[in-house]
Motif scaffolding. Structure first.
Motif, PDB file in Angstrom:
ATOM      1  N   ALA A  77       0.909  -1.310  -0.081  1.00 31.30           N
ATOM      2  CA  ALA A  77      -0.117   0.116   0.082  1.00 31.30           C
ATOM      3  C   ALA A  77       0.841   1.106   0.153  1.00 31.30           C
ATOM      4  O   ALA A  77       0.533   2.312  -0.894  1.00 31.30           O
ATOM      5  CB  ALA A  77      -1.031   0.065   1.231  1.00 31.30           C
ATOM      6  N   LEU A  78       1.768   1.096   0.746  1.00 30.89           N
ATOM      7  CA  LEU A  78       2.682   2.457   1.033  1.00 30.89           C
ATOM      8  C   LEU A  78       3.285   2.953  -0.382  1.00 30.89           C
ATOM      9  O   LEU A  78       3.351   3.861  -0.960  1.00 30.89           O
ATOM     10  CB  LEU A  78       3.907   2.334   1.968  1.00 30.89           C
ATOM     11  N   HIS A  79       4.020   1.795  -0.952  1.00 27.35           N
ATOM     12  CA  HIS A  79       4.728   2.132  -2.437  1.00 27.35           C
ATOM     13  C   HIS A  79       3.718   2.530  -3.445  1.00 27.35           C
ATOM     14  O   HIS A  79       3.776   3.417  -4.260  1.00 27.35           O
ATOM     15  CB  HIS A  79       5.343   0.817  -2.713  1.00 27.35           C
ATOM     16  N   ASN A  80       2.332   1.966  -3.356  1.00 29.34           N
ATOM     17  CA  ASN A  80       1.589   2.141  -4.640  1.00 29.34           C
ATOM     18  C   ASN A  80       0.841   3.705  -4.036  1.00 29.34           C
ATOM     19  O   ASN A  80       0.489   4.378  -5.038  1.00 29.34           O
ATOM     20  CB  ASN A  80       0.248   1.306  -4.507  1.00 29.34           C
ATOM     21  N   VAL A  81       0.872   3.994  -2.962  1.00 29.67           N
ATOM     22  CA  VAL A  81       0.181   5.381  -2.631  1.00 29.67           C
ATOM     23  C   VAL A  81       1.292   6.552  -2.890  1.00 29.67           C
ATOM     24  O   VAL A  81       0.927   7.536  -3.199  1.00 29.67           O
ATOM     25  CB  VAL A  81      -0.232   5.255  -1.210  1.00 29.67           C
ATOM     26  N   LEU A  82       2.411   6.154  -2.455  1.00 30.32           N
ATOM     27  CA  LEU A  82       3.681   7.343  -2.497  1.00 30.32           C
ATOM     28  C   LEU A  82       4.358   7.380  -3.783  1.00 30.32           C
ATOM     29  O   LEU A  82       4.922   8.379  -3.802  1.00 30.32           O
ATOM     30  CB  LEU A  82       4.356   7.025  -1.352  1.00 30.32           C
ATOM     31  N   LEU A  83       4.300   6.299  -4.701  1.00 33.79           N
ATOM     32  CA  LEU A  83       5.120   6.508  -5.698  1.00 33.79           C
ATOM     33  C   LEU A  83       4.404   6.341  -7.307  1.00 33.79           C
ATOM     34  O   LEU A  83       3.524   5.508  -7.238  1.00 33.79           O
ATOM     35  CB  LEU A  83       6.050   5.389  -5.634  1.00 33.79           C
ATOM     36  N   GLY A  84       4.949   7.001  -8.010  1.00 40.73           N
ATOM     37  CA  GLY A  84       4.461   6.973  -9.555  1.00 40.73           C
ATOM     38  C   GLY A  84       5.316   7.020 -10.322  1.00 40.73           C
ATOM     39  O   GLY A  84       6.824   7.136 -10.004  1.00 40.73           O
ATOM     40  N   PRO A  85       5.176   6.890 -11.576  1.00 40.99           N
ATOM     41  CA  PRO A  85       6.486   7.155 -12.617  1.00 40.99           C
ATOM     42  C   PRO A  85       7.345   8.275 -12.642  1.00 40.99           C
ATOM     43  O   PRO A  85       8.472   8.080 -12.950  1.00 40.99           O
ATOM     44  CB  PRO A  85       5.376   7.035 -14.290  1.00 40.99           C
ATOM     45  N   SER A  86       6.987   9.329 -12.006  1.00 41.79           N
ATOM     46  CA  SER A  86       7.816  10.393 -12.081  1.00 41.79           C
ATOM     47  C   SER A  86       8.608  10.568 -10.676  1.00 41.79           C
ATOM     48  O   SER A  86       9.412  11.456 -10.482  1.00 41.79           O
ATOM     49  CB  SER A  86       7.335  11.789 -12.332  1.00 41.79           C
ATOM     50  N   ASP A  87       8.540   9.468  -9.888  1.00 41.33           N
ATOM     51  CA  ASP A  87       9.044   9.624  -8.614  1.00 41.33           C
ATOM     52  C   ASP A  87      10.133   8.581  -8.602  1.00 41.33           C
ATOM     53  O   ASP A  87      10.624   7.857  -9.352  1.00 41.33           O
ATOM     54  CB  ASP A  87       8.012   9.068  -7.823  1.00 41.33           C
ATOM     55  N   HIS A  88      11.079   8.756  -7.645  1.00 40.37           N
ATOM     56  CA  HIS A  88      12.413   8.035  -7.375  1.00 40.37           C
ATOM     57  C   HIS A  88      12.438   7.659  -5.779  1.00 40.37           C
ATOM     58  O   HIS A  88      11.970   8.322  -4.925  1.00 40.37           O
ATOM     59  CB  HIS A  88      13.512   9.076  -7.397  1.00 40.37           C
ATOM     60  N   ALA A  89      12.810   6.309  -5.581  1.00 42.52           N
ATOM     61  CA  ALA A  89      12.868   5.847  -4.174  1.00 42.52           C
ATOM     62  C   ALA A  89      14.626   5.557  -4.037  1.00 42.52           C
ATOM     63  O   ALA A  89      15.154   4.967  -4.827  1.00 42.52           O
ATOM     64  CB  ALA A  89      12.170   4.545  -3.909  1.00 42.52           C
ATOM     65  N   VAL A  90      14.977   5.546  -2.664  1.00 39.82           N
ATOM     66  CA  VAL A  90      16.197   4.941  -2.490  1.00 39.82           C
ATOM     67  C   VAL A  90      15.853   3.838  -1.579  1.00 39.82           C
ATOM     68  O   VAL A  90      15.217   4.021  -0.216  1.00 39.82           O
ATOM     69  CB  VAL A  90      17.115   5.963  -1.881  1.00 39.82           C
ATOM     70  N   VAL A  91      16.436   2.749  -1.714  1.00 43.17           N
ATOM     71  CA  VAL A  91      16.282   1.471  -0.987  1.00 43.17           C
ATOM     72  C   VAL A  91      17.673   0.731  -0.710  1.00 43.17           C
ATOM     73  O   VAL A  91      18.368   0.631  -1.694  1.00 43.17           O
ATOM     74  CB  VAL A  91      15.181   0.583  -1.621  1.00 43.17           C
ATOM     75  N   VAL A  92      17.723   0.197   0.426  1.00 42.49           N
ATOM     76  CA  VAL A  92      18.985  -0.483   0.710  1.00 42.49           C
ATOM     77  C   VAL A  92      19.063  -1.811   0.149  1.00 42.49           C
ATOM     78  O   VAL A  92      18.124  -2.325  -0.445  1.00 42.49           O
ATOM     79  CB  VAL A  92      19.247  -0.767   2.471  1.00 42.49           C
ATOM     80  N   ARG A  93      20.253  -2.224  -0.244  1.00 38.14           N
ATOM     81  CA  ARG A  93      20.559  -3.730  -0.656  1.00 38.14           C
ATOM     82  C   ARG A  93      21.590  -4.231   0.063  1.00 38.14           C
ATOM     83  O   ARG A  93      22.688  -3.820   0.277  1.00 38.14           O
ATOM     84  CB  ARG A  93      21.052  -3.387  -2.196  1.00 38.14           C
ATOM     85  N   PRO A  94      21.240  -5.454   0.361  1.00 39.57           N
ATOM     86  CA  PRO A  94      20.158  -6.451  -0.033  1.00 39.57           C
ATOM     87  C   PRO A  94      19.146  -5.909   0.700  1.00 39.57           C
ATOM     88  O   PRO A  94      19.238  -5.204   1.770  1.00 39.57           O
ATOM     89  CB  PRO A  94      20.830  -7.796   0.435  1.00 39.57           C
ATOM     90  N   ALA A  95      17.900  -6.544   0.412  1.00 39.83           N
ATOM     91  CA  ALA A  95      16.586  -6.203   1.131  1.00 39.83           C
ATOM     92  C   ALA A  95      15.658  -7.216   0.608  1.00 39.83           C
ATOM     93  O   ALA A  95      15.658  -7.888  -0.265  1.00 39.83           O
ATOM     94  CB  ALA A  95      16.053  -4.777   0.781  1.00 39.83           C
ATOM     95  N   TYR A  96      14.771  -7.279   1.507  1.00 45.18           N
ATOM     96  CA  TYR A  96      13.289  -8.098   1.478  1.00 45.18           C
ATOM     97  C   TYR A  96      12.888  -7.734   0.038  1.00 45.18           C
ATOM     98  O   TYR A  96      12.713  -6.464   0.155  1.00 45.18           O
ATOM     99  CB  TYR A  96      12.648  -7.897   2.601  1.00 45.18           C
ATOM    100  N   GLN A  97      12.401  -8.214  -0.792  1.00 42.27           N
ATOM    101  CA  GLN A  97      12.556  -8.003  -2.388  1.00 42.27           C
ATOM    102  C   GLN A  97      11.250  -6.884  -2.459  1.00 42.27           C
ATOM    103  O   GLN A  97      11.458  -6.084  -3.229  1.00 42.27           O
ATOM    104  CB  GLN A  97      11.996  -9.357  -3.374  1.00 42.27           C
ATOM    105  N   SER A  98      10.136  -7.022  -1.642  1.00 41.05           N
ATOM    106  CA  SER A  98       8.962  -6.115  -1.751  1.00 41.05           C
ATOM    107  C   SER A  98       9.473  -4.784  -1.417  1.00 41.05           C
ATOM    108  O   SER A  98       8.780  -3.724  -2.055  1.00 41.05           O
ATOM    109  CB  SER A  98       7.712  -6.780  -1.131  1.00 41.05           C
ATOM    110  N   LEU A  99      10.449  -4.490  -0.684  1.00 39.74           N
ATOM    111  CA  LEU A  99      10.594  -3.226  -0.398  1.00 39.74           C
ATOM    112  C   LEU A  99      11.315  -2.420  -1.565  1.00 39.74           C
ATOM    113  O   LEU A  99      11.193  -1.128  -1.789  1.00 39.74           O
ATOM    114  CB  LEU A  99      11.974  -3.084   0.751  1.00 39.74           C
ATOM    115  N   SER A 100      11.713  -3.057  -2.641  1.00 37.35           N
ATOM    116  CA  SER A 100      12.281  -2.333  -3.750  1.00 37.35           C
ATOM    117  C   SER A 100      11.380  -2.851  -5.125  1.00 37.35           C
ATOM    118  O   SER A 100      11.064  -2.019  -6.049  1.00 37.35           O
ATOM    119  CB  SER A 100      13.741  -2.672  -4.136  1.00 37.35           C
TER     120      SER A 100
END
Ligand SMILES: Cc1ncc(COP(=O)(O)O)c(C=O)c1O
Length: 375
Positions: A92-115
């Protein structure tokens, strides 16, 4: 939205209920329902006895939300939205907060859904590496370099899956400051929070750090009740909560009634719940310390600092996927090759939250002795 396969879940779909012993599970030994009910105070017993199986309040039972809020310093019941596990919260968070013009920074490695959910929502995702040589910590400079003008969120996972790493306070504060300066939102997946081996290492909750900070929590890991499928988002950003609530209308609508009451009972008795869970972990960890002491040169690890999992590597040459496959076929013991996290360092995930870990570890040791000679 097109999601790539969740490599870890596909691996577990193959083995989780076929392997005899999971030496890679990320949850702690699950609580029996009767033992949870036995923890109930009078109000909890009444709620359990009088429970009916109708739809529940969409944001989550008010008493449960109040109990979840008490895990934080600045959060009230109205700042909490309950979901079907942390997984629904992430979706829900990713879908509500992010769209095609947006950018996210996520750690690696990570639980896959987080990225992956962020990517599938159309956002560009930059990954910042956790460094094994630095106890799986972030480099603040790398986070800073990754931030762009359209960065909407920086996502950490503390304590971390799969490494068991835990960022130090200085680094965490520096990342929080970067988020504040850039206008990005700090989101912290805290599903292993409260399992820090040294409580002095516990980091502030994302939701407590700033007005728009977000914490993701769940009953599955630290509280050892994954079958409840109760997770949550906590944030003081009411606008975000309203958008998440509207999104949830299209996923689960509301939570399972028995699960909400059992979660309420468990959280009210959280000191006893956590004490039992931490004791299992502490006893298993001491066996792992001895094991890695004996097997240096074959296995190596950066000792975790929290949670119920660690990320050792097989340094004796063999590719870890083949090693894991042979291990489970010969001994019934499952380890999780790091390749499901995109790791190329021959790591594998070990879980030490289960009570059968000593037996599973003994089988791994016997297998290793046959393969590499006894230690
Ligand atoms: C870091 C992290 N976040 C979220 C989840 C999802 O938790 P749940 O399956 O309880 O929804 C997991 C599960 O392994 C996890 O490790």
């Amino acid at each position: 939205m097109r999601l790539h396969d969740f490599a870890l879940e596909r691996f577990f779909a193959r083995w989780e209920f076929e392997a005899e012993m999971l030496l890679c599970a990320s949850d702690v030994e699950a609580w029996p329902v009767r033992e949870v009910v036995a923890l109930a105070d009078d109000d909890g017993i009444r709620r359990w006895d009088e429970l009916t199986l109708g739809y529940t309040e969409s944001p989550g039972d008010p008493a449960l939300r109040a109990e979840i809020a008490s895990l934080y310093e600045t959060i009230t019941a109205d700042d909490v939205l309950v979901f079907a596990g942390a997984e629904e919260a992430i979706f829900a968070l990713h879908n509500v907060l992010l769209g095609p013009s947006d950018h996210a920074v996520v750690v690696r490695p990570a639980y896959q859904s987080l990225s992956e959910v962020a990517r599938a929502a159309g956002a560009e995702v930059s990954r910042v590496d956790l460094h094994e040589a630095d106890a799986w910590r972030l480099d603040v400079g790398e986070v800073s370099d990754a931030i762009r003008s359209n960065t909407r969120l920086i996502l950490l996972n503390e304590p971390h899956n799969p490494t068991g790493g835990l960022t130090n306070r200085e680094t965490f504060d520096a990342v929080a400051a970067l988020a504040a300066e850039s206008g990005a939102r700090l989101i912290v997946d805290e599903v292993y929070r409260f399992l820090e081996f040294d409580t002095a290492d516990r980091l502030p909750a994302g939701a407590d750090v700033s007005e728009n900070g977000v914490s993701i929590g769940v009953m599955s890991k630290s509280f050892a009740m994954a079958g409840l499928r109760i997770g949550w988002v906590a944030t003081r950003d009411r606008d975000l909560l309203a958008r998440l609530a509207a999104f949830k209308d299209y996923t689960t609508i509301c939570n399972a009634a028995p699960s909400e009451i059992l979660a309420l009972i468990a959280l009210r008795a959280r000191d006893r719940v956590l004490e039992r869970n931490r004791a299992i972990i502490a006893s298993n960890l001491s066996l792992l310390d001895e094991f890695f002491g004996r097997w240096g040169g074959v296995f190596e690890w950066s000792r975790p600092r929290g949670g119920s999992i660690g990320f050792p590597s097989l340094v004796a040459g063999a590719p870890v996927d083949a090693f894991a496959d042979d291990l489970v076929r010969e001994t019934g013991v499952l380890i999780l090759p790091g390749t499901v996290f995109g790791d190329t360092g021959n790591h594998f995930r070990l879980g030490f939250g289960r009570t059968n870990m000593p037996e599973a570890l003994a089988r791994l040791e016997g297998f290793a002795a046959r393969r590499f000679g006894p230690r």
